[in-house]
Scaffold this active site. Structure first.
Site, PDB file in Angstrom:
ATOM      1  N   ILE A   1       0.806  -1.224   0.000  1.00 27.50           N
ATOM      2  CA  ILE A   1       0.000   0.000   0.000  1.00 27.50           C
ATOM      3  C   ILE A   1       0.836   1.269   0.000  1.00 27.50           C
ATOM      4  CG2 ILE A   1      -2.018  -1.057   1.095  1.00 27.50           C
ATOM      5  CD1 ILE A   1      -1.068  -0.022   3.766  1.00 27.50           C
ATOM      6  N   GLY A   2       2.156   1.162   0.067  1.00 31.96           N
ATOM      7  CA  GLY A   2       2.969   2.374   0.055  1.00 31.96           C
ATOM      8  C   GLY A   2       4.450   2.065   0.081  1.00 31.96           C
TER       9      GLY A   2
ATOM     10  N   GLY B   1       8.462   4.202   0.871  1.00 33.67           N
ATOM     11  CA  GLY B   1       9.143   5.415   1.315  1.00 33.67           C
ATOM     12  C   GLY B   1      10.634   5.277   1.141  1.00 33.67           C
ATOM     13  N   GLY B   2      11.383   6.249   1.689  1.00 28.26           N
ATOM     14  CA  GLY B   2      12.819   6.219   1.542  1.00 28.26           C
ATOM     15  C   GLY B   2      13.467   5.063   2.268  1.00 28.26           C
ATOM     16  N   MET B   3      12.893   4.668   3.409  1.00 29.33           N
ATOM     17  CA  MET B   3      13.503   3.625   4.223  1.00 29.33           C
ATOM     18  C   MET B   3      12.773   2.302   4.160  1.00 29.33           C
ATOM     19  SD  MET B   3      14.582   5.450   7.769  1.00 29.33           S
ATOM     20  CE  MET B   3      12.858   5.661   8.216  1.00 29.33           C
TER      21      MET B   3
ATOM     22  N   VAL C   1       5.464  -0.402   2.826  1.00 29.82           N
ATOM     23  CA  VAL C   1       4.339  -0.633   3.731  1.00 29.82           C
ATOM     24  C   VAL C   1       3.345  -1.573   3.068  1.00 29.82           C
ATOM     25  CG1 VAL C   1       2.546   0.439   5.139  1.00 29.82           C
ATOM     26  CG2 VAL C   1       4.653   1.695   4.650  1.00 29.82           C
TER      27      VAL C   1
ATOM     28  N   LYS D   1       5.218  -2.276   8.233  1.00 30.85           N
ATOM     29  CA  LYS D   1       6.272  -1.478   7.598  1.00 30.85           C
ATOM     30  C   LYS D   1       7.553  -2.306   7.629  1.00 30.85           C
ATOM     31  CE  LYS D   1       6.417   2.926   7.693  1.00 30.85           C
ATOM     32  NZ  LYS D   1       6.504   4.368   7.993  1.00 30.85           N
TER      33      LYS D   1
ATOM     34  N   ASP E   1      10.747  14.550  12.739  1.00 27.91           N
ATOM     35  CA  ASP E   1      10.533  14.519  11.284  1.00 27.91           C
ATOM     36  C   ASP E   1       9.068  14.809  10.960  1.00 27.91           C
ATOM     37  OD1 ASP E   1      11.331  14.276   8.654  1.00 27.91           O
ATOM     38  OD2 ASP E   1      10.965  12.117   8.575  1.00 27.91           O
TER      39      ASP E   1
END
Length: 702
Positions: free
Chosen positions: A18-19, A21-23, A26, A41, A135
């Site tokens: 579903i997603g 990111g940089g790290m 998900v 995650k 962040d």
């Protein structure tokens, strides 16, 4: 490698991605043990191979798992499975604030402020638990389908920045505070700065500082003055502009010092947007020359030690990291290192203490595992207690004798639901709660539905059946019968849009004449709607904030007389019932009580003897009969030996409930008994006992 359908940690079945990111990536997954969907995650491989980063990542995530708040994406579990490092979190169906801003170009002032309030509440909860986010940015804020705003990735930023993850990877340089850009110590006020930048972007649709490189942007945060959001959107109120300015001061000393201060000013800006009430300190304490005390030196050393690693911009414009390690080099993106600090005996003592604590913790873990193996310890119960998965237990409030409106508000305030049925009663005034199926003082779980029995008066009126009719027809028929109408909207796949799905009270049920009948209007098939919150019993200001936070507008505000004095100055009516699903931006009309009207009541009745309450009462006994109001004001006092007693009183002020008190002496005659064995007789003399009996009565409005 994560694949759809695989089982992670022998518990979480991967459903879909579903997603990303940089790290991390998900995934939506199903928790087989608790039978619920969660978000998993998973760290990307390049970070999973860095053992130092993984260690910090897990410790920070475990700390964040202690946070439980409606505006925070809760962390349920942290684990590792065949070199796959993962965090299990609450699954929030929705979009990030970043995508929401991109979709709408920019947000309205009210929507921006209401979102900022919810974000601030989540950050405040973390700060109260000594956790700093580091962040805050729109990418880490999620807006759910039901309008709730939630902050995610608490604690993860610290793990990332302490392991030389660059700003390109973190994607947060647009929102970083000056002290973070310099590589200095960051605290709660760093989160406040990032929140101010986020609010700026919501209001204008753009970030205040931009550039070709991350270093150029970071330097702008340090050196360039903050632009005014009103340069881009002139209609932004002055109070909101000043809140942005105070959040984004270069010096932390000149910003808001606590999230609670930010929340207070944001709420006030909703009520008085054009009032310039924000106070920004004119003196920059960080720029003054002052004597450094021993206490200041100690605090500075503590801050240095607390920041294990610090991201730093050196003179060449490169990213440098200060490392507390004896290793000469790291394989990550380290450009230069500074020599480690001198030996400190106090630090050695601290290290020794931490080693002892770690040993104790390891021992406890071993004992828990052994207890689990032997069946002595139930880890699932311990885990459920830590994660707070059980419902909260509360004490049932006493609502018998309250008006229905006040009883509903009381139950909603403590998290209880309710059903209402009406019964005819000559003892209780109309719309007074006569009975509750759950007794006051009993412990129940939040969300429990309470059944309230409410008086329909001496002569109730049967409610007509209007299900299936159009909204206009149903309203006309009910108003013709003398009822008030409250409307709610619900999705329905079976009832045509605009027609009545159901009604409460039900058809045929007897209720007071003039009572409110709630009709549910079909909105057609299910769509994304906003649930109307309960604002009855709130002040006008709190009601405005609550509705705005929910994505709704405040419609007409009317001041009215309301019979319950406890609601004076508070909302006593809202035009949509609690739980109604409406479109975002729907105006909700409210009425604010200015106190009861100057009503008067009368009492004209024949009062029967106290034998109704006391079977031992003897006719002909002298009785003092007292009629008084519920608050103890005596209206009539008379002595009599015969009943009924006629009473006719008018001009009674206050509420419509009264009390009749009977005072008399109960006399008993002497009794004689004979012992059958001895023939001896025993005489018990008579006596007297003072008695007081009370009877509730209802006055009639004049």
């Amino acid at each position: 490698m994560i694949k759809i359908g695989m089982l992670v940690g022998d518990r979480y079945e991967i459903v879909e991605k579903i997603g990303t990111g940089g790290m991390s990536d998900v995934y939506k997954a199903k928790d087989r043990k608790l039978n619920r969907f969660v978000a998993v995650k998973v760290l990307k491989q390049e970070f999973s191979e860095n053992t130092n980063f993984v260690s910090k990542f897990r410790s920070e995530a475990q700390a964040a798992a202690g946070l439980m708040h409606p505006n925070i994406v809760n962390v349920y579990d942290v684990g590792e499975d065949n070199d796959i490092y993962y965090i299990v979190m609450e699954l929030v169906e929705g979009i990030t604030l970043k995508k929401y801003i991109e979709k709408k170009a920019r947000l309205s002032v009210k929507e921006s402020v209401s979102i900022a309030i919810q974000v601030s509440m989540g950050i405040e909860a973390a700060h109260n638990n000594h956790i700093i986010h580091r962040d805050i940015k729109p990418q880490n804020i999620i807006i759910s389908k039901d309008g709730k705003v939630k902050v995610t990735d608490f604690g993860i930023a610290k793990a990332a920045t302490s392991n030389t993850i660059t700003s390109n990877v973190m994607g947060s340089v647009h929102y970083t505070s000056p002290e973070q850009a310099r590589g200095g110590y960051s605290d709660e006020k760093s989160d406040i700065y990032s929140l101010g930048i986020t609010l700026f972007e919501m209001l204008t649709g753009r970030v205040p500082f931009n550039g070709d490189t991350t270093v150029a942007i970071a330097i702008k945060h340090i050196q360039e003055p903050m632009p005014s959001p009103r340069e881009y959107v002139p209609e932004i109120p002055v109070s909101v502009e000043q809140i942005v300015f105070k959040c984004t001061q270069k010096s932390p000393d000149r910003r808001y010092q606590k999230m609670a201060e930010v929340i207070d000013d944001l709420k006030r800006s909703l009520i008085s947007p054009d009032e310039n009430f924000v106070v920004i300190d004119t003196e920059d304490l960080s720029g003054q020359t002052r004597v450094v005390t021993p206490e200041d030196t100690a605090k500075a050393k503590k801050r240095e030690k607390r920041e294990d690693d610090s991201l730093r911009l050196n003179d060449t414009g490169k990213v440098a990291v200060k490392k507390n390690t004896k290793k000469p080099k790291q394989a990550e993106k380290i450009v230069e290192e500074e020599p480690e600090d001198d030996y400190d005996p106090r630090m050695e003592r601290v290290t020794t203490i931490l080693a002892v604590v770690a040993a104790v913790l390891i021992g406890c873990i071993i004992l828990l595992i052994a207890g689990k193996t032997l069946g002595i310890v139930d880890l699932d119960k311990i885990r459920s207690g830590i994660t707070g998965e059980k419902k909260t237990e509360i004490e049932m409030p006493d609502v018998v004798g309250m008006s229905l409106t006040r009883a509903k508000s009381t139950l909603s305030d403590v998290g209880l639901d309710y059903d209402v049925i009406y019964e005819e009663s000559s003892e209780y005034e109309q719309d007074i709660v006569m009975e509750s199926n759950i007794k006051a003082g009993r412990t129940v779980e939040t969300g429990t539905k309470v059944k309230l029995t409410v008086s329909a008066g001496a002569e109730g009126v049967a409610v007509i059946d209007i299900t299936g009719k159009s909204q206009a027809e149903a309203t006309a028929l009910l108003e013709k019968e003398g009822f008030q109408v409250s409307k709610t909207e619900v999705p329905s796949d079976t009832v045509e849009k605009g027609n009545v799905v159901s009604q409460s009270p039900a058809a045929g049920e007897k209720v007071p004449r003039g009572a409110t009948v709630t009709i549910q209007i079909s909105t057609g098939p299910d769509t994304n709607k906003i649930s109307v919150p309960n604002v009855v019993g709130m002040s006008e200001m709190d009601a405005t904030v609550t509705l705005t936070e929910a994505g709704l507008l405040v419609g007409n505000v009317e001041e009215v007389n309301y019979e319950d004095a406890a609601f004076t100055g508070l909302v006593c009516y809202q035009s949509y019932s609690v739980g109604t699903y409406v479109d975002a931006g729907t105006p909700i009309d409210i009425k604010v009580s200015i106190g009861p009207a100057d009503l008067t009541y009368g009492y004209n009745a024949n009062v029967e003897s106290p034998a109704l309450e006391d079977p031992a009462f003897v006719a002909g006994t002298p009785v003092t009969v007292i009629l008084s109001t519920a608050d103890g004001r005596e209206l009539v006092r008379t002595n009599t030996t015969s009943f009924p007693v006629a009473m006719n009183v008018s001009g009674i002020k206050g509420n419509a409930i009264g009390v009749i008190t009977f005072q008399y002496t109960l006399t008993t005659a002497p009794t004689t008994t004979t012992d059958p064995a001895t023939g001896e007789t025993v005489t018990v003399p008579g006596g007297s006992e003072p008695k007081t009996v009370q009877r509730a009565v209802t006055f009639t409005q004049e």
